[in-house]
Design a protein around this motif. Structure first.
Motif, PDB file in Angstrom:
ATOM      1  N   ASP A  41      25.529  98.915  95.684  1.00  0.00           N
ATOM      2  CA  ASP A  41      25.939  97.984  95.975  1.00  0.00           C
ATOM      3  C   ASP A  41      26.773  97.120  96.032  1.00  0.00           C
ATOM      4  O   ASP A  41      28.010  98.310  96.187  1.00  0.00           O
ATOM      5  N   ILE A  42      27.303  96.044  96.576  1.00  0.00           N
ATOM      6  CA  ILE A  42      28.070  95.757  96.830  1.00  0.00           C
ATOM      7  C   ILE A  42      28.731  94.960  95.205  1.00  0.00           C
ATOM      8  O   ILE A  42      28.094  94.431  95.098  1.00  0.00           O
ATOM      9  N   VAL A  43      29.876  94.997  95.521  1.00  0.00           N
ATOM     10  CA  VAL A  43      30.416  95.194  94.053  1.00  0.00           C
ATOM     11  C   VAL A  43      31.466  93.722  94.037  1.00  0.00           C
ATOM     12  O   VAL A  43      32.399  93.782  95.677  1.00  0.00           O
ATOM     13  N   ILE A  44      31.828  92.813  92.998  1.00  0.00           N
ATOM     14  CA  ILE A  44      32.944  92.017  93.253  1.00  0.00           C
ATOM     15  C   ILE A  44      33.226  92.000  92.107  1.00  0.00           C
ATOM     16  O   ILE A  44      32.562  92.382  90.958  1.00  0.00           O
ATOM     17  N   ILE A  45      34.394  92.241  92.181  1.00  0.00           N
ATOM     18  CA  ILE A  45      35.720  92.504  90.445  1.00  0.00           C
ATOM     19  C   ILE A  45      36.611  90.863  89.887  1.00  0.00           C
ATOM     20  O   ILE A  45      36.551  90.365  91.137  1.00  0.00           O
ATOM     21  N   VAL A  46      35.931  90.810  89.325  1.00  0.00           N
ATOM     22  CA  VAL A  46      36.648  89.835  88.384  1.00  0.00           C
ATOM     23  C   VAL A  46      37.682  90.113  87.161  1.00  0.00           C
ATOM     24  O   VAL A  46      36.552  91.110  86.870  1.00  0.00           O
ATOM     25  N   ASP A  47      38.899  89.536  87.790  1.00  0.00           N
ATOM     26  CA  ASP A  47      40.081  89.872  86.469  1.00  0.00           C
ATOM     27  C   ASP A  47      40.397  88.821  86.638  1.00  0.00           C
ATOM     28  O   ASP A  47      41.402  88.654  86.978  1.00  0.00           O
ATOM     29  N   VAL A  48      40.298  87.383  85.936  1.00  0.00           N
ATOM     30  CA  VAL A  48      41.170  86.484  86.307  1.00  0.00           C
ATOM     31  C   VAL A  48      41.886  86.333  85.596  1.00  0.00           C
ATOM     32  O   VAL A  48      42.957  85.504  86.501  1.00  0.00           O
ATOM     33  N   LEU A  49      42.535  86.626  84.460  1.00  0.00           N
ATOM     34  CA  LEU A  49      43.787  86.762  83.984  1.00  0.00           C
ATOM     35  C   LEU A  49      44.120  87.935  83.764  1.00  0.00           C
ATOM     36  O   LEU A  49      44.620  88.985  82.382  1.00  0.00           O
ATOM     37  N   SER A  50      44.867  89.305  85.127  1.00  0.00           N
ATOM     38  CA  SER A  50      44.878  88.180  86.951  1.00  0.00           C
ATOM     39  C   SER A  50      45.318  88.674  87.709  1.00  0.00           C
ATOM     40  O   SER A  50      45.102  88.086  88.697  1.00  0.00           O
ATOM     41  N   PHE A  51      44.500  89.728  87.675  1.00  0.00           N
ATOM     42  CA  PHE A  51      44.552  91.449  88.691  1.00  0.00           C
ATOM     43  C   PHE A  51      43.849  90.463  90.114  1.00  0.00           C
ATOM     44  O   PHE A  51      44.115  90.519  90.971  1.00  0.00           O
ATOM     45  N   SER A  52      42.246  89.577  89.712  1.00  0.00           N
ATOM     46  CA  SER A  52      42.286  89.038  90.435  1.00  0.00           C
ATOM     47  C   SER A  52      42.474  88.234  91.710  1.00  0.00           C
ATOM     48  O   SER A  52      43.084  87.753  92.102  1.00  0.00           O
TER      49      SER A  52
ATOM     50  N   VAL B 121      38.962  75.217  78.021  1.00  0.00           N
ATOM     51  CA  VAL B 121      37.605  76.864  77.702  1.00  0.00           C
ATOM     52  C   VAL B 121      38.795  77.494  77.701  1.00  0.00           C
ATOM     53  O   VAL B 121      39.117  78.888  76.732  1.00  0.00           O
ATOM     54  N   ILE B 122      39.165  77.937  78.877  1.00  0.00           N
ATOM     55  CA  ILE B 122      40.166  79.536  79.228  1.00  0.00           C
ATOM     56  C   ILE B 122      41.391  79.079  78.940  1.00  0.00           C
ATOM     57  O   ILE B 122      42.290  80.380  78.439  1.00  0.00           O
ATOM     58  N   TRP B 123      42.503  77.811  79.084  1.00  0.00           N
ATOM     59  CA  TRP B 123      43.098  78.003  78.107  1.00  0.00           C
ATOM     60  C   TRP B 123      43.891  77.606  76.720  1.00  0.00           C
ATOM     61  O   TRP B 123      44.266  78.361  75.981  1.00  0.00           O
ATOM     62  N   GLU B 124      42.554  77.316  75.619  1.00  0.00           N
ATOM     63  CA  GLU B 124      42.608  78.040  74.593  1.00  0.00           C
ATOM     64  C   GLU B 124      41.623  79.621  74.204  1.00  0.00           C
ATOM     65  O   GLU B 124      41.941  79.607  72.947  1.00  0.00           O
ATOM     66  N   CYS B 125      41.045  80.171  75.408  1.00  0.00           N
ATOM     67  CA  CYS B 125      40.581  81.167  74.412  1.00  0.00           C
ATOM     68  C   CYS B 125      41.320  82.647  74.863  1.00  0.00           C
ATOM     69  O   CYS B 125      43.234  82.307  74.805  1.00  0.00           O
ATOM     70  N   GLY B 126      41.359  83.474  73.715  1.00  0.00           N
ATOM     71  CA  GLY B 126      42.231  84.868  73.659  1.00  0.00           C
ATOM     72  C   GLY B 126      42.973  84.788  74.487  1.00  0.00           C
ATOM     73  O   GLY B 126      43.975  84.752  74.364  1.00  0.00           O
ATOM     74  N   SER B 127      42.857  85.791  75.513  1.00  0.00           N
ATOM     75  CA  SER B 127      43.488  85.654  76.738  1.00  0.00           C
ATOM     76  C   SER B 127      44.126  84.951  77.352  1.00  0.00           C
ATOM     77  O   SER B 127      45.650  85.505  77.825  1.00  0.00           O
ATOM     78  N   GLY B 128      44.421  83.473  77.776  1.00  0.00           N
ATOM     79  CA  GLY B 128      44.990  82.747  77.976  1.00  0.00           C
ATOM     80  C   GLY B 128      45.896  82.123  76.521  1.00  0.00           C
ATOM     81  O   GLY B 128      46.869  81.813  77.485  1.00  0.00           O
ATOM     82  N   ARG B 129      45.977  82.178  75.260  1.00  0.00           N
ATOM     83  CA  ARG B 129      46.938  82.135  74.254  1.00  0.00           C
ATOM     84  C   ARG B 129      47.502  83.068  74.176  1.00  0.00           C
ATOM     85  O   ARG B 129      49.183  82.382  74.290  1.00  0.00           O
ATOM     86  N   GLU B 130      47.222  84.301  74.405  1.00  0.00           N
ATOM     87  CA  GLU B 130      48.392  85.317  75.079  1.00  0.00           C
ATOM     88  C   GLU B 130      49.175  85.952  76.049  1.00  0.00           C
ATOM     89  O   GLU B 130      50.408  85.821  75.615  1.00  0.00           O
ATOM     90  N   LEU B 131      48.994  85.047  76.528  1.00  0.00           N
ATOM     91  CA  LEU B 131      49.846  84.828  78.549  1.00  0.00           C
ATOM     92  C   LEU B 131      50.523  84.039  77.982  1.00  0.00           C
ATOM     93  O   LEU B 131      51.270  83.931  78.399  1.00  0.00           O
TER      94      LEU B 131
ATOM     95  N   VAL C 139      47.952  81.017  83.777  1.00  0.00           N
ATOM     96  CA  VAL C 139      46.819  80.474  83.034  1.00  0.00           C
ATOM     97  C   VAL C 139      46.689  79.307  84.105  1.00  0.00           C
ATOM     98  O   VAL C 139      45.367  78.981  84.411  1.00  0.00           O
ATOM     99  N   LYS C 140      47.364  78.261  84.260  1.00  0.00           N
ATOM    100  CA  LYS C 140      47.325  76.773  85.250  1.00  0.00           C
ATOM    101  C   LYS C 140      46.362  77.597  85.835  1.00  0.00           C
ATOM    102  O   LYS C 140      45.649  76.789  86.708  1.00  0.00           O
ATOM    103  N   HIS C 141      47.210  78.207  86.942  1.00  0.00           N
ATOM    104  CA  HIS C 141      46.674  78.842  87.754  1.00  0.00           C
ATOM    105  C   HIS C 141      45.800  79.686  88.346  1.00  0.00           C
ATOM    106  O   HIS C 141      44.615  78.851  89.273  1.00  0.00           O
TER     107      HIS C 141
ATOM    108  N   VAL D 232      35.919  85.849  77.566  1.00  0.00           N
ATOM    109  CA  VAL D 232      35.681  85.017  78.018  1.00  0.00           C
ATOM    110  C   VAL D 232      35.679  84.503  79.788  1.00  0.00           C
ATOM    111  O   VAL D 232      34.781  83.652  80.218  1.00  0.00           O
ATOM    112  N   GLU D 233      36.884  84.761  80.125  1.00  0.00           N
ATOM    113  CA  GLU D 233      37.742  84.219  81.093  1.00  0.00           C
ATOM    114  C   GLU D 233      36.746  85.031  82.279  1.00  0.00           C
ATOM    115  O   GLU D 233      36.445  84.572  83.404  1.00  0.00           O
ATOM    116  N   ASP D 234      36.890  85.940  82.228  1.00  0.00           N
ATOM    117  CA  ASP D 234      36.104  86.735  83.530  1.00  0.00           C
ATOM    118  C   ASP D 234      34.536  86.673  83.263  1.00  0.00           C
ATOM    119  O   ASP D 234      33.900  86.861  84.592  1.00  0.00           O
TER     120      ASP D 234
END
Length: 254
Positions: free
Chosen positions: A27-38, A207-217, A226-228, A169-171
Motif C-alpha cells: 500500500d501507499i503508507v501515510i505516517i501520522v504522528d502529530v506530536l511530533s514526528f510528522s 481538543v488537541i490542546w487539552e488531550c493527554g498528549s497535548g497536556r503532557e507536552l 502543540v500550538k504549531h 487522539v491527536e494522531d
C-alpha cells in the motif's frame, strides 16, 4: 486471513504492526504522528532541511556519521545547546540544506518498518489536504490502496502481558483530517476516523490542546510545539521517503 480491511482502498491501521501489514500489502503508507514526528518532518522540509528517519533501537549517532548528518537530540538536551530537536519549532531557514538523523519511538519506527513499500508519505494536521492530494494521485497512477498509520504513543513502565501501544487522539484526528480529502472507498474504520475529525473540525485546536498528549507536552514547557502542530493545512509540503531520507514531492504533483 489477516485483518486488513479489504476490499476498501482507504484504510486505517495503528502503529508498528499496522505499518508492517500495510507495507507487506504494497500500500501507499501515510505516517501520522502529530506530536511530533510528522509535524517536525513537515516543518523541517518546509525550511529546506534534509531528514533521515531512523529507528531508536539502532545506533542513530553512528548512522548520522555514515550519512554525514547531525543526530537530533531530545528536546530538553538539544534546546540547551541551541540545536535542532524533535520540536518542530526548532527548525528555521538556517537549517536549509543541512542533513539530520531523526529517531523516535513512533513515527521514525513506523517509517522504518514501512520503508520497502512503494510510497511512504508523512502527513499530519499541518499538511492534511496537501498530502492527501499527492496520495490520491499516486494511488490513481499505481492503482494502489492507501493505508494511514496513526502511530500513537508508548506506555511507560508496562507490566507483563500489557500492550505498549497507547492510541493517541491527536494522531487519530490527524488521520481523519487526511481522510476527509482522500478519494476512493473508505473502510468502516476509515469512515469513523474521518467522522471523528469532522465532528471537531471547528474546534480541533482546543481538543488537541487539552488531550493527554497535548497536556503532557505543555506541562514539560513545550506549549509552542502543540500550538504549531495543530494548525490545519498550514503547509503544502509533502514529505516522501526516497533513498533513506525525505524529499518534498509536491513539485511533482499538481
Amino acid at each position: 486471513m489477516v485483518f486488513d480491511q479489504t476490499p476498501y482502498s482507504c484504510r486505517v491501521e495503528w502503529g508498528r504492526r499496522g505499518a508492517r501489514e500495510a507495507a507487506e500489502r504494497g500500500d501507499i503508507v501515510i505516517i501520522v504522528d502529530v506530536l511530533s514526528f510528522s509535524s517536525t518532518v513537515i516543518s523541517a522540509l518546509e525550511m529546506g532541511a534534509v531528514i533521515f528517519p531512523y529507528p531508536p533501537h539502532l545506533d542513530g549517532e553512528e548512522y548520522a556519521n555514515i550519512v554525514k548528518a547531525e543526530y537530533i537530540l531530545g528536546r530538553a538536551e538539544a534546546s540547551k545547546r541551541g540545536k535542532a530537536t524533535l520540536s518542530p519549532v526548532s527548525f528555521s531557514h538556517e537549517h536549509a540544506n543541512k542533513k539530520f538523523v531523526l529517531s523516535s519511538m513512533n513515527g521514525s519506527f513506523c517509517t522504518w518498518i514501512a520503508k520497502k513499500t512503494q510510497a511512504v508519505l508523512v502527513g499530519g494536521i499541518l499538511n492534511a489536504e496537501a498530502v492527501a492530494s499527492v496520495a490520491n494521485q499516486i494511488s490513481k497512477q499505481r492503482k494502489a490502496s492507501i493505508t494511514i498509520i496513526p502511530c500513537g504513543e508508548q506506555w511507560n513502565e508496562t507490566r507483563e502481558y500489557e500492550d505498549t501501544l497507547r492510541p493517541a487522539v491527536e494522531d487519530y484526528l490527524g488521520a481523519g483530517a487526511i481522510l476527509s480529502y482522500l478519494g476512493g472507498d473508505k473502510s468502516p474504520e476509515a469512515k469513523i476516523c474521518m467522522a471523528g475529525f469532522l465532528s471537531v473540525r471547528e474546534k480541533i485546536e482546543d481538543v488537541i490542546w487539552e488531550c493527554g498528549s497535548g497536556r503532557e507536552l505543555r506541562e514539560r514547557g513545550f506549549d509552542a510545539d502543540v500550538k504549531h502542530c495543530i494548525r490545519l493545512n498550514t503547509y503544502k509540503t509533502v514529505p516522501m521517503l526516497q533513498d533513506g531520507y525525505f524529499v518534498d514531492v509536491r513539485k511533482y504533483f499538481t
